[in-house]
Write a protein that holds these residues in place. Structure first.
Motif: not given
Length: 183
Positions: A16-23, A28-32, A36-44
């Motif tokens: 997710v963080l290196r290759h395909s966050p759209e999964t 991700l912002d321009e610096a990658g 954190t809260d958005e990542l946790l929500a997307c994982l859920a």
């Protein structure tokens, strides 16, 4: 020792963080960085619920230190190894005189013909340690250890960066700077 669930979560986080966050619908912002809260929500939402404490443990316990939190803990990113466009904001640095790259023996002919190329990643990854390079290279087959004349490379105009987790990065390593070490 990590359990299989933690290893699987870490590998998915790498995807997710290196290759395909759209999964998982993550941005991700321009610096990658991702919030954190958005990542946790997307994982859920994607069926992989993860508690903040679990995420913190994955980041802290990753033996390659692949991930970092921002100083305030509100953002997270992969330290290097992206195949997607990100600007990590790393400054050029003077490398040690010698760096190492582990690879599989089956790639040696191509490497000594074309050099080390970044392939689908942003940079070629190099290590200060033969042990770390061996660990990386052995994942790809029978190990071949290469020594890189980083001092000469830099003297001839090649630029090096060091990621937050100690991996040395450069755009390409021409074959003339490589030496195969005896097994």
């Amino acid at each position: 020792m990590k359990d299989q669930n933690t290893t699987a979560r870490s590998k998915f986080l790498s995807l997710v963080l290196r290759h395909s966050p759209e999964t998982i619908g993550l941005k991700l912002d321009e610096a990658g960085w991702a919030r954190t809260d958005e990542l946790l929500a997307c994982l859920a939402r994607s069926g992989r619920p993860t508690r903040l404490e679990e995420l913190q443990r994955i980041v802290a316990d990753n033996n390659k230190q692949r991930y970092s939190f921002s100083a305030d803990g509100k953002r997270i990113r992969a330290n290097q190894g992206h195949s997607i466009k990100v600007e990590l904001g790393l400054e050029a640095r003077r490398p040690p005189a010698v760096l190492y790259h582990g690879t599989a023996t089956r790639f040696l002919d191509a490497i000594f013909h074309e050099g080390l190329n970044r392939q689908s990643r942003h940079h070629v990854h190099l290590s200060e340690s033969q042990a770390v390079a061996a660990q990386v290279g052995s994942r790809h087959g029978k190990l071949a250890m290469l020594q890189v004349d980083a001092e000469r490379m830099q003297g001839e105009g090649h630029v090096f960066y060091r990621s937050d987790n100690g991996v040395w990065l450069t755009d390409v390593v021409p074959a003339r700077y490589l030496l195969k070490l005896a097994p």
